[in-house]
Design a protein around this motif. Sequence first.
Motif, PDB file in Angstrom:
ATOM      1  N   LEU A  22       0.828  -1.199   0.000  1.00 38.18           N
ATOM      2  CA  LEU A  22       0.000   0.000   0.000  1.00 38.18           C
ATOM      3  C   LEU A  22       0.866   1.254   0.000  1.00 38.18           C
ATOM      4  N   VAL A  23       1.921   1.273   0.817  1.00 38.42           N
ATOM      5  CA  VAL A  23       2.813   2.431   0.864  1.00 38.42           C
ATOM      6  C   VAL A  23       3.473   2.643  -0.483  1.00 38.42           C
ATOM      7  N   ASP A  24       3.989   1.571  -1.069  1.00 36.80           N
ATOM      8  CA  ASP A  24       4.644   1.669  -2.372  1.00 36.80           C
ATOM      9  C   ASP A  24       3.662   2.133  -3.451  1.00 36.80           C
ATOM     10  N   PHE A  25       2.462   1.547  -3.475  1.00 39.55           N
ATOM     11  CA  PHE A  25       1.445   1.902  -4.473  1.00 39.55           C
ATOM     12  C   PHE A  25       1.023   3.373  -4.308  1.00 39.55           C
ATOM     13  N   HIS A  26       0.755   3.778  -3.080  1.00 37.79           N
ATOM     14  CA  HIS A  26       0.312   5.152  -2.817  1.00 37.79           C
ATOM     15  C   HIS A  26       1.390   6.167  -3.208  1.00 37.79           C
ATOM     16  N   ASN A  27       2.628   5.931  -2.758  1.00 35.65           N
ATOM     17  CA  ASN A  27       3.705   6.881  -3.048  1.00 35.65           C
ATOM     18  C   ASN A  27       3.989   6.964  -4.544  1.00 35.65           C
ATOM     19  N   THR A  28       3.945   5.855  -5.246  1.00 34.39           N
ATOM     20  CA  THR A  28       4.134   5.853  -6.705  1.00 34.39           C
ATOM     21  C   THR A  28       3.036   6.663  -7.378  1.00 34.39           C
ATOM     22  N   ARG A  29       1.812   6.459  -6.911  1.00 29.39           N
ATOM     23  CA  ARG A  29       0.671   7.203  -7.457  1.00 29.39           C
ATOM     24  C   ARG A  29       0.813   8.708  -7.187  1.00 29.39           C
ATOM     25  N   MET A  30       1.268   9.077  -6.011  1.00 27.10           N
ATOM     26  CA  MET A  30       1.418  10.494  -5.672  1.00 27.10           C
ATOM     27  C   MET A  30       2.530  11.143  -6.498  1.00 27.10           C
ATOM     28  N   TYR A  31       3.661  10.425  -6.684  1.00 27.26           N
ATOM     29  CA  TYR A  31       4.742  10.963  -7.517  1.00 27.26           C
ATOM     30  C   TYR A  31       4.279  11.157  -8.956  1.00 27.26           C
ATOM     31  N   ALA A  32       3.398  10.275  -9.429  1.00 34.41           N
ATOM     32  CA  ALA A  32       2.926  10.351 -10.805  1.00 34.41           C
ATOM     33  C   ALA A  32       1.894  11.461 -10.999  1.00 34.41           C
ATOM     34  N   THR A  33       1.105  11.756  -9.960  1.00 31.17           N
ATOM     35  CA  THR A  33       0.005  12.712 -10.139  1.00 31.17           C
ATOM     36  C   THR A  33       0.271  14.099  -9.547  1.00 31.17           C
ATOM     37  N   ARG A  34       1.306  14.231  -8.749  1.00 31.36           N
ATOM     38  CA  ARG A  34       1.593  15.511  -8.100  1.00 31.36           C
ATOM     39  C   ARG A  34       2.876  16.112  -8.651  1.00 31.36           C
ATOM     40  N   LYS A  35       2.938  17.422  -8.685  1.00 30.01           N
ATOM     41  CA  LYS A  35       4.131  18.108  -9.178  1.00 30.01           C
ATOM     42  C   LYS A  35       5.293  17.909  -8.218  1.00 30.01           C
ATOM     43  N   ASP A  36       5.045  18.086  -6.924  1.00 31.22           N
ATOM     44  CA  ASP A  36       6.083  17.915  -5.901  1.00 31.22           C
ATOM     45  C   ASP A  36       5.453  17.228  -4.698  1.00 31.22           C
ATOM     46  N   ALA A  37       5.295  15.907  -4.801  1.00 33.14           N
ATOM     47  CA  ALA A  37       4.564  15.142  -3.793  1.00 33.14           C
ATOM     48  C   ALA A  37       5.191  15.248  -2.410  1.00 33.14           C
ATOM     49  N   ALA A  38       6.515  15.232  -2.324  1.00 33.11           N
ATOM     50  CA  ALA A  38       7.178  15.294  -1.020  1.00 33.11           C
ATOM     51  C   ALA A  38       6.905  16.627  -0.333  1.00 33.11           C
ATOM     52  N   ARG A  39       6.909  17.668  -1.091  1.00 37.28           N
ATOM     53  CA  ARG A  39       6.684  19.001  -0.528  1.00 37.28           C
ATOM     54  C   ARG A  39       5.228  19.216  -0.122  1.00 37.28           C
ATOM     55  N   GLN A  40       4.313  18.524  -0.769  1.00 37.02           N
ATOM     56  CA  GLN A  40       2.895  18.649  -0.463  1.00 37.02           C
ATOM     57  C   GLN A  40       2.471  17.756   0.703  1.00 37.02           C
ATOM     58  N   SER A  41       3.383  17.016   1.257  1.00 39.99           N
ATOM     59  CA  SER A  41       3.130  16.137   2.408  1.00 39.99           C
ATOM     60  C   SER A  41       2.037  15.109   2.133  1.00 39.99           C
ATOM     61  N   VAL A  42       2.109  14.476   0.978  1.00 41.55           N
ATOM     62  CA  VAL A  42       1.122  13.446   0.649  1.00 41.55           C
ATOM     63  C   VAL A  42       1.729  12.050   0.641  1.00 41.55           C
ATOM     64  N   LEU A  43       3.028  11.946   0.867  1.00 35.73           N
ATOM     65  CA  LEU A  43       3.676  10.648   0.904  1.00 35.73           C
ATOM     66  C   LEU A  43       3.488  10.026   2.277  1.00 35.73           C
TER      67      LEU A  43
END
Length: 173
Positions: A22-43
């Motif tokens: 789930l963590v891997d799937f979610h983080n991959t999805r967030m990196y693919a759909t967000r411009k800067d996923a780490a900065r948006q605190s969605v990981l």
Amino acid sequence: MVKRSRELFEAEHARTPSDAELVDFHNTRMYATRKDAARQSVLITIRGLGSLRSIPLEDPSLFGEDRLAWTDVPDEGASERTARIRSIVAECARRDAEREATRLRAPKRQPVPMASVARVFFAHHCEGEFPTRKELVAELGVTEPASRREIGSHLNEILAISRRQFADYRNAD
């Protein structure tokens, strides 16, 4: 968002994901759909997933953490404070009557009673909320500048009376 990722994983793979999947799937999805996923605190992390079980509202202490359980303790001093506030309003009403008795000429406008200002000021004292002068003016529906000034004057007197009534609270520290 994690719930949505879990639903998408289950739809794609036809099974419930493990925490790592789930963590891997979610983080991959967030990196693919967000411009800067780490900065948006969605990981997310495995440790950040925690327990995703629901806690029944009827008895939160059964399955939840102790920090989630709340024991309501009645406020023992509320009745005493309410009695003091009633005496403040009574003092304001006494001062209003005294002012009216000593008035020499008829007022050009309707005066704002100090007791009314005190009632509105202390209306939500149990919640610890006290209105500002602007909020008092709005609540009382006063529009004339002289009446607004009168509310400010009354508020200063009410606060002075309140300080005397609650002096033992202030000196308790």
